[in-house]
Write a protein that holds these residues in place. Structure first.
Motif, PDB file in Angstrom:
ATOM      1  N   LEU A 237      35.185   1.926  49.438  1.00 53.77           N
ATOM      2  CA  LEU A 237      34.384   0.894  49.612  1.00 53.77           C
ATOM      3  C   LEU A 237      33.191   1.316  48.805  1.00 53.77           C
ATOM      4  CD1 LEU A 237      33.810  -1.994  51.141  1.00 53.77           C
ATOM      5  CD2 LEU A 237      32.260  -0.507  52.653  1.00 53.77           C
ATOM      6  N   HIS A 238      32.353   2.108  49.023  1.00 48.95           N
ATOM      7  CA  HIS A 238      31.153   2.507  48.103  1.00 48.95           C
ATOM      8  C   HIS A 238      31.340   2.889  47.116  1.00 48.95           C
ATOM      9  CE1 HIS A 238      29.373   2.429  52.391  1.00 48.95           C
ATOM     10  NE2 HIS A 238      30.137   3.328  52.805  1.00 48.95           N
ATOM     11  N   LEU A 239      32.340   3.681  46.649  1.00 51.82           N
ATOM     12  CA  LEU A 239      32.578   3.799  45.282  1.00 51.82           C
ATOM     13  C   LEU A 239      32.892   2.478  44.279  1.00 51.82           C
ATOM     14  CD1 LEU A 239      33.431   5.626  42.596  1.00 51.82           C
ATOM     15  CD2 LEU A 239      35.805   5.374  43.515  1.00 51.82           C
ATOM     16  N   VAL A 240      33.768   1.468  45.048  1.00 46.91           N
ATOM     17  CA  VAL A 240      33.790   0.316  44.349  1.00 46.91           C
ATOM     18  C   VAL A 240      32.753  -0.687  44.232  1.00 46.91           C
ATOM     19  CG1 VAL A 240      35.116  -1.937  44.513  1.00 46.91           C
ATOM     20  CG2 VAL A 240      36.187   0.195  44.717  1.00 46.91           C
ATOM     21  N   GLU A 241      31.517  -0.397  45.220  1.00 45.20           N
ATOM     22  CA  GLU A 241      30.247  -1.219  45.292  1.00 45.20           C
ATOM     23  C   GLU A 241      29.393  -0.419  44.030  1.00 45.20           C
ATOM     24  OE1 GLU A 241      26.725  -2.649  48.357  1.00 45.20           O
ATOM     25  OE2 GLU A 241      28.114  -0.868  48.879  1.00 45.20           O
ATOM     26  N   ARG A 242      29.380   0.383  44.156  1.00 47.44           N
ATOM     27  CA  ARG A 242      28.727   1.277  42.836  1.00 47.44           C
ATOM     28  C   ARG A 242      29.342   0.925  41.573  1.00 47.44           C
ATOM     29  NH1 ARG A 242      29.744   6.501  43.473  1.00 47.44           N
ATOM     30  NH2 ARG A 242      30.826   6.700  41.234  1.00 47.44           N
ATOM     31  N   LEU A 243      30.550   0.898  41.472  1.00 44.74           N
ATOM     32  CA  LEU A 243      31.028   0.461  39.934  1.00 44.74           C
ATOM     33  C   LEU A 243      30.830  -0.899  39.748  1.00 44.74           C
ATOM     34  CD1 LEU A 243      34.888   2.108  40.356  1.00 44.74           C
ATOM     35  CD2 LEU A 243      32.903   2.805  38.842  1.00 44.74           C
ATOM     36  N   ILE A 244      30.899  -1.866  40.619  1.00 43.15           N
ATOM     37  CA  ILE A 244      30.339  -3.240  40.488  1.00 43.15           C
ATOM     38  C   ILE A 244      28.737  -3.369  40.119  1.00 43.15           C
ATOM     39  CG2 ILE A 244      29.703  -5.571  41.631  1.00 43.15           C
ATOM     40  CD1 ILE A 244      32.201  -4.761  43.649  1.00 43.15           C
ATOM     41  N   GLN A 245      28.112  -2.369  40.763  1.00 43.31           N
ATOM     42  CA  GLN A 245      26.675  -2.348  40.373  1.00 43.31           C
ATOM     43  C   GLN A 245      26.216  -1.976  38.877  1.00 43.31           C
ATOM     44  OE1 GLN A 245      25.183  -0.065  43.543  1.00 43.31           O
ATOM     45  NE2 GLN A 245      24.985  -1.856  45.071  1.00 43.31           N
TER      46      GLN A 245
END
Length: 159
Positions: free
Chosen positions: A92-100
């Motif tokens: 979850l946190h990795l994907v959120e960072r990739l989106i950002q």
């Protein structure tokens, strides 16, 4: 310009805004570049009074900033899409960072349901869209819908 009328939905009992605040917000929503003197003329008040109202709305967090309405197609982004993104377990946190980190994602909301992210994507081509989504594919499952048109432009909520 003529005077700004009160929005039809003002004073629904749940808003702390008065009629004047609602008229100011409606006028700024229509044209955020209005000078304080022009805004005052539209509202029917003095410029210092309107300036104080706008400052108070900013201090209260009602007005967070002034922005532009950019047509991304006019600068080459011919494809707009909504992407539902479901991170794989523990990502979850990795994907959120990739989106950002990807500038092609111009907006992203955390939502309820199976897919915790709903993102707005702009790209110049299908190939570019594939590249952006491929960068997420090892960490998330995506579902993409290309936007054909806009039925309701971003607007003020009921005041």
């Amino acid at each position: 310009m003529s005077k700004v009328e009160s929005p039809k939905n003002v004073r629904n009992g749940k808003s702390s805004l008065d009629d004047t605040d609602a008229r100011i917000l409606a006028a700024l929503d229509a044209d955020a570049r209005l000078s304080m003197s022009e805004l005052a003329r539209l509202i029917g008040m003095s410029a210092p009074s309107v300036s104080e109202r706008v400052r108070r709305l900013e201090a209260a967090g009602v007005i967070r900033g002034f922005t532009i309405d950019l047509d991304t197609r006019a600068i080459g982004y011919q494809i707009r899409a909504m992407v539902r993104i479901r991170p794989l377990p523990g990502k979850l946190h990795l994907v959120e960072r990739l989106i950002q980190e990807r500038p092609e994602f111009i907006e992203c909301d955390k939502i309820t349901g199976d897919d915790p992210f709903l993102a707005r994507l702009v790209v110049r081509s299908i190939e570019e869209m594939d590249d952006v989504l491929e960068a997420l594919s090892e960490h998330a499952v995506t579902s993409t819908a290309v936007i054909k048109g806009t039925s309701v432009k971003r607007r003020l909520p009921p005041l």
